[in-house]
Motif scaffolding. Structure first.
Motif, mmCIF file in Angstrom:
data_model
loop_
_atom_site.group_PDB
_atom_site.id
_atom_site.type_symbol
_atom_site.label_atom_id
_atom_site.label_comp_id
_atom_site.label_asym_id
_atom_site.label_seq_id
_atom_site.Cartn_x
_atom_site.Cartn_y
_atom_site.Cartn_z
ATOM 1 N N GLY A 1 30.490 -22.220 -13.058
ATOM 2 C CA GLY A 1 31.395 -23.341 -13.255
ATOM 3 C C GLY A 1 31.719 -24.116 -11.845
ATOM 4 N N GLU A 2 31.845 -25.245 -12.042
ATOM 5 C CA GLU A 2 32.356 -26.168 -11.031
ATOM 6 C C GLU A 2 33.765 -25.965 -10.721
ATOM 7 O OE1 GLU A 2 30.726 -27.769 -8.927
ATOM 8 O OE2 GLU A 2 28.671 -28.018 -9.970
ATOM 9 N N ASP A 3 34.457 -25.375 -11.638
ATOM 10 C CA ASP A 3 35.815 -24.955 -11.522
ATOM 11 C C ASP A 3 36.273 -23.862 -12.483
ATOM 12 O OD1 ASP A 3 36.349 -26.184 -14.083
ATOM 13 O OD2 ASP A 3 36.868 -28.135 -13.111
ATOM 14 N N ILE A 4 37.526 -23.501 -12.485
ATOM 15 C CA ILE A 4 37.701 -22.484 -13.215
ATOM 16 C C ILE A 4 37.843 -22.519 -14.769
ATOM 17 C CG2 ILE A 4 39.781 -20.835 -13.953
ATOM 18 C CD1 ILE A 4 40.377 -20.362 -10.976
ATOM 19 N N GLY B 1 24.436 -20.161 -7.125
ATOM 20 C CA GLY B 1 24.594 -19.475 -8.560
ATOM 21 C C GLY B 1 25.466 -20.637 -9.551
ATOM 22 N N VAL B 2 25.753 -21.596 -9.078
ATOM 23 C CA VAL B 2 26.205 -22.767 -9.751
ATOM 24 C C VAL B 2 25.439 -24.131 -9.770
ATOM 25 C CG1 VAL B 2 28.241 -24.426 -9.935
ATOM 26 C CG2 VAL B 2 28.608 -22.044 -8.999
ATOM 27 N N PRO B 3 24.846 -24.185 -11.006
ATOM 28 C CA PRO B 3 23.924 -25.306 -11.227
ATOM 29 C C PRO B 3 24.351 -26.748 -10.679
ATOM 30 C CG PRO B 3 23.893 -23.983 -13.185
ATOM 31 C CD PRO B 3 25.226 -23.530 -12.402
ATOM 32 N N ASP B 4 23.535 -27.262 -9.880
ATOM 33 C CA ASP B 4 23.924 -28.641 -9.583
ATOM 34 C C ASP B 4 22.933 -29.791 -9.773
ATOM 35 O OD1 ASP B 4 25.090 -30.509 -7.454
ATOM 36 O OD2 ASP B 4 23.427 -30.147 -6.356
ATOM 37 N N GLY B 5 23.286 -30.706 -10.544
ATOM 38 C CA GLY B 5 22.542 -31.690 -10.931
ATOM 39 C C GLY B 5 21.434 -31.597 -11.677
ATOM 40 N N GLY B 6 21.487 -30.466 -12.548
ATOM 41 C CA GLY B 6 20.382 -29.937 -13.151
ATOM 42 C C GLY B 6 19.411 -28.900 -12.608
#
Length: 403
Positions: free
Chosen positions: A126-129, A161-166
């Protein structure tokens, strides 16, 4: 006598790049092995096409161990990711052929099933909690019994580990690596906070894992392990660069959080010290990068003597052929621990026809003869190779850090 009549290298990109070796016997039986080395795919393809495939012709495909030793010892230049990935592809293809000739799934040839299914962990991020909690809930709702949790670190751009822009969080196209940032202080402060929130929200009724991805010094890793003990982690993965094996002794002195390492290892010699000195709890070597089924079984047999369990790498940079082979090994070894499962990107299923199943958090390779994966060459031809690279990691001052 049945012999190997053909061996060819197949490259395709149904979602991401995969290199597959297809071996055909003189009586028409085929076997496939995964030869993918993420970001260096063509190196293995060349090694196979130019140096290995010609040597296989005329050999008896039933002599799996003999061929393995021929390719390993006969080349003089041993080990390394390119060599061992190429040997792994041959090895898995030969086990696939042997299973088809016997009319049995490979796990039956390895002694049969030790368990009913293979526990796999899903990937939550996740981008945040709040976004991470939503993702953990989604994975648990699907029936997973184990979850790897990764969250973006505030103030750090593009975290592993956190997807970014697809993106998958691992590869970038365009012929050049993308650049990600890193700040160890922010990371060490942040991870315990979101792990605490995950446990508060969902309790302790499932296994919780985390991937450090080689980012820390030994004492930093010890600090992280200590700070996570309350949350009963199943493991923290790759806490320090894998080359420095003595680092794990220092980490061990400071924390009881279980340690996992090995996805970048290529042979039993890379992990012998870690295993025999009991410096790790899980060895994460994969079928495709550690010489195939034959060699991985030797690693796991050594590990069993020292109470170390398996935790095989199973990211999307390994093709369905590799993942199926891993499931056969997982099902048949006593010291199985956990299997990574990162679902492959569509349209992979156009090329790879699989027989594995997932139910109640457990996977099974199926009972089709061989490894249970078929390769559609006609479909594969529609997906041309697309140069992609793993990211490069940098600190705030621009210096290159471990990715």
């Amino acid at each position: 006598m049945t012999t190997i009549s053909d061996a060819k290298v197949l490259i395709t990109c149904p979602g991401r790049n995969y290199v597959t070796l297809k071996i055909t016997t003189s009586d028409g039986v085929t076997g496939i092995g995964d030869a993918t080395l993420n970001g260096r795919e063509l190196s293995v393809a060349s090694y196979l096409r130019d140096h290995v495939c010609p040597l296989l012709l005329g050999k008896d495909p039933s002599c799996i161990e003999r061929i393995w030793q021929y390719l390993y010892k006969g080349a003089y230049w041993r080990r390394g990711p390119v060599t061992m990935t190429a040997i792994a592809a041959v090895d898995v293809a030969l086990w696939d052929i042997k299973g088809k000739q016997a009319g049995l799934p490979v796990y039956q040839l390895l002694g049969g099933a030790v368990r009913d299914g293979v526990t796999v962990y899903g990937q939550a991020s996740g981008e945040d909690i709040p976004q991470l909690l939503d993702d953990v809930g989604r994975i648990l709702d699907r029936g997973f019994r184990a979850v790897r949790a990764q969250a973006a670190v505030p103030g750090v751009e593009r975290v592993y580990g956190v997807p970014d822009g697809g993106r998958t969080g691992e590869q970038a196209g365009g012929g050049r690596p993308s650049v990600e940032g890193w700040d160890t202080g922010r990371y060490l402060n942040w991870v315990p906070r979101y792990m605490a929130t995950v446990r508060q929200e969902f309790g302790h009724g499932f296994h919780l894992l985390h991937d450090v991805h080689h980012r820390l010094t030994p004492i930093e890793a010890a600090h992280l392990g200590k700070s996570l003990e309350l949350f009963r982690m199943f493991w923290i993965e790759d806490p320090t660069p894998a080359e420095d094996q003595e680092a794990f002794r220092l980490i061990r002195q400071h924390t009881t959080t279980p340690l996992a390492v090995g996805e970048v290892f290529n042979s039993i010699w890379d992990c012998q010290y870690l295993i025999t000195e009991r410096l790790i709890d899980y060895i994460r070597t994969s079928v495709s990068h550690a010489g195939g089924i034959s060699h991985l079984r030797k690693i796991l047999s050594l590990a069993e003597l020292y109470g170390v369990r398996s935790g095989a790498h199973g990211a999307g940079d390994l093709s369905p052929v590799s993942f199926a082979a891993a499931l056969h090994v997982d099902l048949s070894v006593q010291n199985f621990g956990m299997q990574e499962y990162m679902e492959h990107l569509p349209p992979y299923q156009d090329v790879f026809k699989t027989t594995w199943t997932f139910e109640d958090g457990l996977m099974h390779p199926g009972d089709a003869p061989g490894i249970g994966v078929e390769y559609d060459e006609e479909a594969a031809a529609r997906f041309a190779y697309d140069p992609k690279y793993l990211p490069v990691n940098t600190l705030a001052d621009g210096s290159v850090h471990d990715w």
